[in-house]
Design an enzyme around this catalytic site. Structure first.
Site, PDB file in Angstrom:
ATOM      1  NE  ARG A  71       1.698  35.762  -4.734  1.00  0.00           N
ATOM      2  CZ  ARG A  71       0.545  36.278  -4.347  1.00  0.00           C
ATOM      3  NH1 ARG A  71       0.509  37.431  -3.720  1.00  0.00           N
ATOM      4  NH2 ARG A  71      -0.578  35.640  -4.583  1.00  0.00           N
ATOM      5  CD  GLU A  74      -8.592  39.404  -0.530  1.00  0.00           C
ATOM      6  OE1 GLU A  74      -7.365  39.416  -0.733  1.00  0.00           O
ATOM      7  OE2 GLU A  74      -9.308  40.416  -0.646  1.00  0.00           O
TER       8      GLU A  74
HETATM    9  C1  PRP Z   1      -1.281  34.440  -1.559  1.00  0.00           C
HETATM   10  C2  PRP Z   1      -0.185  35.044  -0.698  1.00  0.00           C
HETATM   11  C3  PRP Z   1      -0.391  34.346   0.620  1.00  0.00           C
HETATM   12  C4  PRP Z   1      -1.900  34.146   0.670  1.00  0.00           C
HETATM   13  C5  PRP Z   1      -2.524  35.134   1.609  1.00  0.00           C
HETATM   14  O1  PRP Z   1      -0.871  33.212  -2.043  1.00  0.00           O
HETATM   15  O2  PRP Z   1       1.098  34.841  -1.258  1.00  0.00           O
HETATM   16  O3  PRP Z   1       0.276  33.092   0.679  1.00  0.00           O
HETATM   17  O4  PRP Z   1      -2.387  34.346  -0.666  1.00  0.00           O
HETATM   18  O5  PRP Z   1      -3.919  35.029   1.680  1.00  0.00           O
HETATM   19  P1  PRP Z   1      -4.707  34.717   3.016  1.00  0.00           P
HETATM   20  O6  PRP Z   1      -4.101  35.512   4.120  1.00  0.00           O
HETATM   21  O7  PRP Z   1      -6.129  35.115   2.712  1.00  0.00           O
HETATM   22  O8  PRP Z   1      -4.587  33.242   3.283  1.00  0.00           O
HETATM   23  P2  PRP Z   1      -1.579  32.379  -3.217  1.00  0.00           P
HETATM   24  O9  PRP Z   1      -2.314  31.223  -2.589  1.00  0.00           O
HETATM   25  O10 PRP Z   1      -2.353  33.278  -4.106  1.00  0.00           O
HETATM   26  O11 PRP Z   1      -0.369  31.691  -3.950  1.00  0.00           O
HETATM   27  P3  PRP Z   1       0.817  32.153  -4.926  1.00  0.00           P
HETATM   28  O12 PRP Z   1       1.906  32.694  -4.018  1.00  0.00           O
HETATM   29  O13 PRP Z   1       1.210  30.870  -5.566  1.00  0.00           O
HETATM   30  O14 PRP Z   1       0.306  33.202  -5.890  1.00  0.00           O
HETATM   31  N1  ADE Z   2      -3.488  36.846  -1.377  1.00  0.00           N
HETATM   32  C1  ADE Z   2      -4.655  36.990  -0.734  1.00  0.00           C
HETATM   33  N2  ADE Z   2      -5.217  38.180  -0.993  1.00  0.00           N
HETATM   34  C2  ADE Z   2      -4.361  38.818  -1.846  1.00  0.00           C
HETATM   35  C3  ADE Z   2      -4.370  40.088  -2.480  1.00  0.00           C
HETATM   36  N3  ADE Z   2      -5.368  40.946  -2.284  1.00  0.00           N
HETATM   37  N4  ADE Z   2      -3.331  40.407  -3.289  1.00  0.00           N
HETATM   38  C4  ADE Z   2      -2.320  39.532  -3.488  1.00  0.00           C
HETATM   39  N5  ADE Z   2      -2.268  38.321  -2.913  1.00  0.00           N
HETATM   40  C5  ADE Z   2      -3.270  37.966  -2.097  1.00  0.00           C
END
Ligand code: PRP
Ligand code: ADE
Length: 176
Positions: free
Chosen positions: A63, A100
């Site tokens: 994202r 998370e």
């Molecule tokens: C999500 C979001 C952040 C991260 C935040 O990415 O886009 O990069 O989680 O979580 P944190 O603060 O607990 O580290 P995700 O790894 O789900 O990847 P995506 O964008 O490919 O869905």
């Molecule tokens: N990445 C980590 N936690 C998330 C949440 N609650 N929703 C979407 N993206 C996340």
């Protein structure tokens, strides 16, 4: 809540128990698909940096690529993809991190940023901060000057913002 914060918050969809039970997933696809909300989001992310000389925007897969690419364009900066492991073809620096709802490893090309270049990190959301802290560590490892990090969404109860600030990095967010 300001009207812009309210507008952006209402464009974000929440999904319970995704990807795991107990997680409330903040889904930005609804915001991205809304032309006005997407434009206003990018405008709000960029506005504090107007007039600064920024060399690179770094964005985390996946994202962070969408928002980071738009911010890079607006600031006339380059874009650096920070990818999940195994996707980049040249020499990389790699770091393990937790977020998370899981653990993973991310990588960046060793020559993606020159020592001393000014970089802003962009992602959609900060939760525990594991992803963003890992990205700042990778960027610093190759000599980047990380001047700021910005996110559309902050989940303050999970403490990520405080972890980043403890590293001496400015943090900007649009919606809690
Ligand atoms: C999500 C979001 C952040 C991260 C935040 O990415 O886009 O990069 O989680 O979580 P944190 O603060 O607990 O580290 P995700 O790894 O789900 O990847 P995506 O964008 O490919 O869905
Ligand atoms: N990445 C980590 N936690 C998330 C949440 N609650 N929703 C979407 N993206 C996340």
């Amino acid at each position: 809540m300001s009207s812009i914060t309210h507008e952006l918050a209402s464009a974000i969809r929440s999904i319970n128990d995704y990807p795991k039970p107990g997680i409330v997933f903040r889904d930005i696809t609804t915001l991205l698909g809304n032309p006005r909300a997407f434009r206003r989001t990018v405008d709000e992310l960029v506005q504090p940096y107007a007039g600064l000389k920024i060399d690179k925007i770094a964005g985390m897969e996946a994202r962070g690529f969408i928002l980071g690419g738009a911010v890079a364009h607006q600031l006339s900066a380059g874009f650096v993809p920070i990818r999940k492991k195994g996707k980049l073809p040249h020499d990389t620096v790699r770091i393990a991190y937790s977020l998370e709802y899981g653990v993973d490893e991310m990588e960046m090309h060793v020559d993606a940023v020159k020592p001393g270049e000014k970089v802003i990190l962009v992602d959609d959301l900060i939760a525990t901060g594991g992803t963003a802290v890992g990205a700042v560590q990778l960027l610093r490892q190759i000599g980047a000057d990380v001047v700021s990090c910005c996110f559309v969404i902050d989940l303050p109860d999970l403490g990520g913002r405080k972890k980043l600030e403890a590293l001496g990095v400015e943090v900007r967010t649009l919606v809690e």
